[in-house]
Design an enzyme around this catalytic site. Structure first.
Site, PDB file in Angstrom:
ATOM      1  CG  LEU A  65      54.604  55.114  47.332  1.00  0.00           C
ATOM      2  CD1 LEU A  65      54.235  54.523  48.685  1.00  0.00           C
ATOM      3  CD2 LEU A  65      53.649  56.252  46.993  1.00  0.00           C
TER       4      LEU A  65
ATOM      5  CG  ASP B 183      34.688  44.788  43.695  1.00  0.00           C
ATOM      6  OD1 ASP B 183      34.647  44.821  42.453  1.00  0.00           O
ATOM      7  OD2 ASP B 183      33.952  44.047  44.371  1.00  0.00           O
TER       8      ASP B 183
ATOM      9  CG  HIS C 125      36.784  49.239  34.290  1.00  0.00           C
ATOM     10  ND1 HIS C 125      36.869  48.683  35.546  1.00  0.00           N
ATOM     11  CD2 HIS C 125      36.000  48.408  33.558  1.00  0.00           C
ATOM     12  CE1 HIS C 125      36.171  47.549  35.564  1.00  0.00           C
ATOM     13  NE2 HIS C 125      35.630  47.368  34.379  1.00  0.00           N
TER      14      HIS C 125
HETATM   15  C1  IPE Z   1      38.306  41.450  42.593  1.00  0.00           C
HETATM   16  O1  IPE Z   1      37.109  41.995  42.175  1.00  0.00           O
HETATM   17  C2  IPE Z   1      39.365  41.673  41.555  1.00  0.00           C
HETATM   18  C3  IPE Z   1      39.824  43.039  41.412  1.00  0.00           C
HETATM   19  C4  IPE Z   1      39.450  44.053  42.133  1.00  0.00           C
HETATM   20  C5  IPE Z   1      40.799  43.238  40.371  1.00  0.00           C
HETATM   21  P1  IPE Z   1      36.014  41.116  41.409  1.00  0.00           P
HETATM   22  O2  IPE Z   1      34.890  42.011  41.094  1.00  0.00           O
HETATM   23  O3  IPE Z   1      36.641  40.409  40.273  1.00  0.00           O
HETATM   24  O4  IPE Z   1      35.631  40.052  42.517  1.00  0.00           O
HETATM   25  P2  IPE Z   1      34.317  39.175  42.705  1.00  0.00           P
HETATM   26  O5  IPE Z   1      33.989  38.596  41.363  1.00  0.00           O
HETATM   27  O6  IPE Z   1      33.247  40.096  43.186  1.00  0.00           O
HETATM   28  O7  IPE Z   1      34.691  38.165  43.731  1.00  0.00           O
HETATM   29  C1  IPE Z   2      36.814  46.272  40.005  1.00  0.00           C
HETATM   30  O1  IPE Z   2      35.542  46.729  39.702  1.00  0.00           O
HETATM   31  C2  IPE Z   2      37.756  46.358  38.847  1.00  0.00           C
HETATM   32  C3  IPE Z   2      38.127  45.068  38.271  1.00  0.00           C
HETATM   33  C4  IPE Z   2      37.770  43.901  38.703  1.00  0.00           C
HETATM   34  C5  IPE Z   2      38.973  45.113  37.087  1.00  0.00           C
HETATM   35  P1  IPE Z   2      34.466  45.760  39.051  1.00  0.00           P
HETATM   36  O2  IPE Z   2      34.608  45.840  37.572  1.00  0.00           O
HETATM   37  O3  IPE Z   2      34.541  44.411  39.615  1.00  0.00           O
HETATM   38  O4  IPE Z   2      33.133  46.487  39.477  1.00  0.00           O
HETATM   39  P2  IPE Z   2      31.797  45.795  40.004  1.00  0.00           P
HETATM   40  O5  IPE Z   2      32.188  44.963  41.190  1.00  0.00           O
HETATM   41  O6  IPE Z   2      31.277  44.979  38.889  1.00  0.00           O
HETATM   42  O7  IPE Z   2      30.931  46.942  40.367  1.00  0.00           O
HETATM   43 MG    MG Z   3      33.652  43.508  41.225  1.00  0.00          MG
END
Ligand code: IPE
Ligand code: IPE
Ligand code: MG
Length: 239
Positions: A136, A26, A43
């Site tokens: 792995l 995240d 990303h």
């Molecule tokens: C969790 O992150 C999902 C992934 C890392 C793929 P999110 O950014 O979607 O989670 P919330 O919305 O903060 O709970």
């Molecule tokens: C996690 O990073 C990746 C996915 C959920 C695909 P985020 O896109 O949720 O990044 P933040 O949390 O908004 O910074």
């Molecule tokens: Mg996020």
């Protein structure tokens, strides 16, 4: 003279106590926004870091890595962001097909793949099939949601007309039936929640949360999480 170089702490090689690490990757969006860039840029950098982190886990002796790449809830994001993530995943499967033997990675995708594009489903299926002999294990959670996973397991068991369902029956009908539960779950990005990730499998996992945003996560951060893991006492309800 090389003496000026700061000595790195020796890398801790893991043992059977820590076979499986799962990551909630995240913080990509915030990482980009901090740089005045669109979220997609986060990303791209998150995907690059994901490759480095998986290799590092292999280097220190981890046998199974699971990553949360895209949740069942992430479809609610703006279409251009969803498209960018799907494009990255597609490029990743391409790269992985070329490099899987170099890094000895066995790929499994967990989640409902049926709604993905036919092209991506084909790539995923081929990657899983062609990497089967590698060591792995890398589980990539894509269109994954733990509640959806549990509901489909219960439905599969109901369809078989089963009574007296056991914990083992449920585990065997999850996407992760092929591997043991995670020992350690690491979430980057500062949020203290599971966001519908591995709810059943996490029953006795050690949880580690860090404010570091995913694209910034370094091998030394993994070392620290591993150190913390080994400092904890897993009691499983005992004393
Ligand atoms: C969790 O992150 C999902 C992934 C890392 C793929 P999110 O950014 O979607 O989670 P919330 O919305 O903060 O709970
Ligand atoms: C996690 O990073 C990746 C996915 C959920 C695909 P985020 O896109 O949720 O990044 P933040 O949390 O908004 O910074
Ligand atoms: Mg996020």
């Amino acid at each position: 003279m090389l003496g000026w170089r700061k000595k790195r702490a020796p890398v801790r090689l893991v043992d059977d106590k820590l076979r499986h690490i799962a990551f909630i990757m995240d913080g990509n969006g915030r990482w980009a926004q901090k740089r005045g860039m669109p979220r997609e840029f986060g990303h791209v950098n998150g995907a690059a870091n994901f490759k480095r982190i998986v290799r590092y886990c292999g280097d220190i002796g981890i046998k199974i890595v699971t990553v949360y790449a895209f949740s069942t809830e992430n479809w609610t994001r703006p279409q251009n962001e969803v498209n960018a993530i799907m494009k990255l995943l597609s490029e990743y499967t391409d790269m992985a097909a070329d490099e899987m033997d170099v890094h000895n990675i066995r790929y499994r995708f967990i989640g409902d793949r049926s709604v993905l594009s036919e092209e991506l489903i084909g790539r995923i299926n081929r990657l899983e099939r062609d990497s089967e002999k590698n060591e792995l294990l890398l589980n990539i959670a894509l269109n994954y949601g733990a509640r959806k996973e549990l509901v489909s397991a219960f439905n599969a068991l109901a369809m078989q007309g089963r009574a007296n369902i056991t914990e083992r029956d449920i585990s065997e009908h999850l996407y992760t039936a092929h591997c043991p539960d995670p020992d350690l779950i690491i979430r980057t990005g500062g949020e203290i929640r599971l966001s519908n990730f591995l709810l059943w499998q996490a029953a006795y996992a050690e949880l580690y949360f860090t404010d570091v945003l995913w694209p910034d996560l370094k091998s030394s951060d993994i070392d620290e999480a591993v150190r913390v893991f080994y400092s904890r006492k897993r009691r499983y309800g005992g004393i």
